[in-house]
Enzyme design. Structure first.
Site, PDB file in Angstrom:
ATOM      1  CB  CYS A   1       3.195 -25.657  -6.761  1.00 22.33           C
ATOM      2  SG  CYS A   1       3.573 -24.796  -5.235  1.00 22.33           S
TER       3      CYS A   1
ATOM      4  CD  GLU B   1      10.842 -22.067  -5.203  1.00 22.17           C
ATOM      5  OE1 GLU B   1      10.365 -23.216  -5.101  1.00 22.17           O
ATOM      6  OE2 GLU B   1      11.640 -21.599  -4.378  1.00 22.17           O
TER       7      GLU B   1
HETATM    8  P1  NAD Z   1       3.692 -20.847 -16.466  1.00 24.22           P
HETATM    9  O1  NAD Z   1       5.013 -21.517 -16.472  1.00 24.22           O
HETATM   10  O2  NAD Z   1       2.820 -20.987 -17.652  1.00 24.22           O
HETATM   11  O3  NAD Z   1       3.864 -19.260 -16.235  1.00 24.22           O
HETATM   12  C1  NAD Z   1       4.582 -18.709 -15.141  1.00 24.22           C
HETATM   13  C2  NAD Z   1       5.006 -17.280 -15.439  1.00 24.22           C
HETATM   14  O4  NAD Z   1       5.905 -17.287 -16.550  1.00 24.22           O
HETATM   15  C3  NAD Z   1       3.871 -16.321 -15.846  1.00 24.22           C
HETATM   16  O5  NAD Z   1       4.145 -15.052 -15.282  1.00 24.22           O
HETATM   17  C4  NAD Z   1       3.975 -16.240 -17.353  1.00 24.22           C
HETATM   18  O6  NAD Z   1       3.521 -15.025 -17.858  1.00 24.22           O
HETATM   19  C5  NAD Z   1       5.466 -16.356 -17.547  1.00 24.22           C
HETATM   20  N1  NAD Z   1       5.881 -16.927 -18.831  1.00 24.22           N
HETATM   21  C6  NAD Z   1       5.214 -17.803 -19.616  1.00 24.22           C
HETATM   22  N2  NAD Z   1       5.965 -18.135 -20.683  1.00 24.22           N
HETATM   23  C7  NAD Z   1       7.126 -17.447 -20.564  1.00 24.22           C
HETATM   24  C8  NAD Z   1       8.313 -17.367 -21.340  1.00 24.22           C
HETATM   25  N3  NAD Z   1       8.454 -18.056 -22.457  1.00 24.22           N
HETATM   26  N4  NAD Z   1       9.324 -16.576 -20.899  1.00 24.22           N
HETATM   27  C9  NAD Z   1       9.205 -15.885 -19.756  1.00 24.22           C
HETATM   28  N5  NAD Z   1       8.105 -15.905 -18.976  1.00 24.22           N
HETATM   29  C10 NAD Z   1       7.080 -16.686 -19.382  1.00 24.22           C
HETATM   30  O7  NAD Z   1       2.974 -21.383 -15.151  1.00 24.22           O
HETATM   31  P2  NAD Z   1       1.538 -21.069 -14.595  1.00 24.22           P
HETATM   32  O8  NAD Z   1       0.501 -21.732 -15.431  1.00 24.22           O
HETATM   33  O9  NAD Z   1       1.418 -19.616 -14.344  1.00 24.22           O
HETATM   34  O10 NAD Z   1       1.616 -21.826 -13.165  1.00 24.22           O
HETATM   35  C11 NAD Z   1       1.403 -23.191 -13.039  1.00 24.22           C
HETATM   36  C12 NAD Z   1       2.720 -23.929 -12.812  1.00 24.22           C
HETATM   37  O11 NAD Z   1       3.478 -23.287 -11.814  1.00 24.22           O
HETATM   38  C13 NAD Z   1       2.495 -25.347 -12.285  1.00 24.22           C
HETATM   39  O12 NAD Z   1       3.411 -26.213 -12.893  1.00 24.22           O
HETATM   40  C14 NAD Z   1       2.791 -25.222 -10.799  1.00 24.22           C
HETATM   41  O13 NAD Z   1       3.176 -26.410 -10.172  1.00 24.22           O
HETATM   42  C15 NAD Z   1       3.892 -24.217 -10.816  1.00 24.22           C
HETATM   43  N6  NAD Z   1       4.000 -23.539  -9.520  1.00 24.22           N
HETATM   44  C16 NAD Z   1       5.081 -23.770  -8.757  1.00 24.22           C
HETATM   45  C17 NAD Z   1       5.186 -23.171  -7.512  1.00 24.22           C
HETATM   46  C18 NAD Z   1       6.371 -23.400  -6.620  1.00 24.22           C
HETATM   47  O14 NAD Z   1       6.539 -22.652  -5.670  1.00 24.22           O
HETATM   48  N7  NAD Z   1       7.193 -24.391  -6.869  1.00 24.22           N
HETATM   49  C19 NAD Z   1       4.180 -22.308  -7.072  1.00 24.22           C
HETATM   50  C20 NAD Z   1       3.099 -22.096  -7.908  1.00 24.22           C
HETATM   51  C21 NAD Z   1       3.006 -22.695  -9.139  1.00 24.22           C
END
Ligand code: NAD
Length: 495
Positions: free
Chosen positions: A255, A221
């Site tokens: 998002c 997602e």
């Molecule tokens: P992010 O990708 O930085 O982090 C998401 C999660 O991944 C966090 O729990 C983080 O700790 C973990 N993470 C980070 N690096 C990692 C790695 N290398 N390996 C494993 N886990 C890792 O995203 P964010 O800043 O938390 O959220 C913002 C993004 O999420 C935006 O792009 C937004 O559009 C998207 N988003 C999508 C949805 C959806 O339902 N499609 C919903 C909410 C947010």
């Protein structure tokens, strides 16, 4: 349940919990309908009981987050999803009869939806309960066990969720973890039976890479730049009210928030004035209003200022819809005179900046949107059914709402997910149940059925007859071709 000691201790705990959950899966591989319903009901009651602590924790993690929005989306959303799952679970779990091929008539074929096993859920910080409890509901409905890794930006919410879920589920069924990127990496590398990840496309790629080592299937997602396309037939007050709400909800940190607007050139001034008015009507004073959400961290607030400075330096005009506090409270910022060189058109915004671009026709809108990566959401405003149909059919996006923003996301019977850069798969609705189940083909051979006719020695009359019925005679010259294949030239090539 675990606590965050050090990364190493957390990683050990992850591995131990997975082993525990796997053992529990083997001991009870197929929870019955009544058991799954009981678990979902218990989770719903827990959400009701813990709604205030959850909302307070989410608000504290953000600095300030609208508690109404916390409850409306993060608590009510999963509660409604549970009601929907409970109502449909019997039907989803039912094994489906399928037809058998003509030559196997008399036997039976069906699909059995089997729990996949242990599902790993990785949540982002913006709607931390929706992104953790939402996939949890789908995974429990499908009979799985679940390990959840929360974001490092939502530590208080993680703690409350951990306590809430520990009240309802034993560790071998549901476990919650906090921790930073290092723990996230170790989590994604575990040999889960499925991973549901919510986050950015960049980290989504890392998750998929880590999952590929275990051949673990993934639901991603992700995000993207979701356009709001304003048709000439649109009522500007409807458009402005909707887009202002889309950008003020969670201060644009959603998002599916409209990322930018495409507006007929002669209506841009009217659009800016109406959106400013609607924002100020809903949030007269962003600093004093406890229901107006702050940026989730200093880093996120600084990024807003950097993006605006970059746009202004490249010729943009910014209309601010209200005063902020100079720190993490930032009102809607409408940006006009936008060019593709600006960072606001190159990055997903995920904040209260709204670039507005002139767009003369639906053809131009389709060309502009399809030239970029596929967005998560697509919004069309207007009463022209041909334009709406064209966008629904021709433009790839995760989902679409017509004449408002985001409401497709609140429909429990619809799948919710991205396409291409905005993600793959969905954990919601019947599609979610199926994504987290294995569709096992089961074919039962009746005792009296002459299955031996398909076995060697080959070439029996009945086999020949079947081949003749289904494949007919081979084309002329077939015998020559097989002779050539049977006797390769000494050099190994066939000329
Ligand atoms: P992010 O990708 O930085 O982090 C998401 C999660 O991944 C966090 O729990 C983080 O700790 C973990 N993470 C980070 N690096 C990692 C790695 N290398 N390996 C494993 N886990 C890792 O995203 P964010 O800043 O938390 O959220 C913002 C993004 O999420 C935006 O792009 C937004 O559009 C998207 N988003 C999508 C949805 C959806 O339902 N499609 C919903 C909410 C947010």
């Amino acid at each position: 349940m675990t606590t965050d000691h050090s990364a190493d201790a957390a990683i050990d705990t992850l591995q131990r919990t997975l082993a525990l959950q796997r053992k529990a899966c083997l001991a009870a591989p197929y929870p019955a309908l009544a058991e799954r319903r009981r678990d979902l009901k218990a989770l719903r009651l827990a959400l009701q009981r813990w709604q205030d602590p959850l909302a307070h924790a989410m608000s504290a993690d953000f600095g300030r987050r609208s508690e109404s929005e916390c409850k409306m989306l993060d608590v009510l959303g999963p509660a409604l999803q549970i009601d929907h799952a409970i109502a449909h679970l019997r039907q989803w779990m039912r094994s489906a009869r399928r037809g058998v091929d003509w030559m196997f008539l008399g036997n039976s074929a069906r699909v059995v939806y089997q729990p996949k096993g242990v599902v790993g859920v990785i949540a982002a910080w913006n709607f931390p309960v929706v992104e953790s409890v939402g996939p949890l509901v789908a995974a429990l409905a499908a009979g799985n066990r679940v390990m959840i890794k929360m974001s490092e930006f939502s530590p208080r919410c993680t703690e409350v969720l951990r306590r809430m879920l520990a009240e309802v589920f034993p560790e071998e069924q549901v476990a919650v973890f906090g921790g930073g990127v290092e723990v996230g990496r170790a989590f994604a590398a575990l040999p889960f039976d499925h991973i549901v990840f919510t986050g950015s496309p960049a980290v989504g790629r890392e998750i998929m890479r880590a999952a590929s080592a275990n051949l673990t299937p993934v639901t991603l997602e992700l995000g993207g730049k979701s356009p709001a396309i304003v048709g000439r037939s649109a009522s500007m007050s409807t458009v402005a009210r909707s887009i202002a709400h889309g950008k003020l909800f969670n201060s644009g940190q959603a998002c599916v928030a409209p990322d930018y607007a495409l507006v007929p050139p002669e209506r841009i001034d009217e659009f800016v004035a109406a959106t400013l008015r609607e924002f100020q009507r809903m949030v007269p004073d962003p600093v004093k209003d406890p229901q107006y959400t702050s940026m989730a961290s200093e880093r996120h607030a600084d990024r807003v200022r950097e993006l605006l400075a970059d746009a202004v330096a490249k010729g943009a005009t910014v209309t601010s819809c209200g005063a902020g506090d100079g720190a993490r409270i930032i009102a809607l910022q409408i940006v006009t005179n936008v060019s593709p060189r600006m960072r606001i058109m190159q990055e997903e915004l995920f904040n209260p900046i709204l670039p507005v671009l002139a767009c003369d026709s639906i053809d131009d809108a389709v060309a502009l949107v399809t030239a970029g990566p596929r967005p998560l959401a697509l919004y069309y405003y207007g009463s022209d059914a041909d334009e709406a149909r064209r966008l629904a059919r021709d433009v790839h996006a995760g989902g679409m709402t017509i004449n408002d923003w985001a409401w497709h996301v609140f429909q429990c019977d619809l799948p919710f997910g991205g396409s291409g850069n905005s993600g793959m798969g969905s954990w919601r609705g019947p599609e979610g149940f199926r994504a987290l189940s294995h569709a096992k083909s089961v074919f039962t051979v009746r005792r009296w059925f002459p299955i031996h006719l398909f076995r060697p020695p080959y070439g029996s009359r009945i086999q020949q007859l079947i081949m003749k019925i289904f494949l007919g005679h081979g084309p002329a010259g077939d015998a020559d071709a097989s002779a050539t294949l049977a006797e390769p030239s000494p050099g190994g090539s066939s000329r």
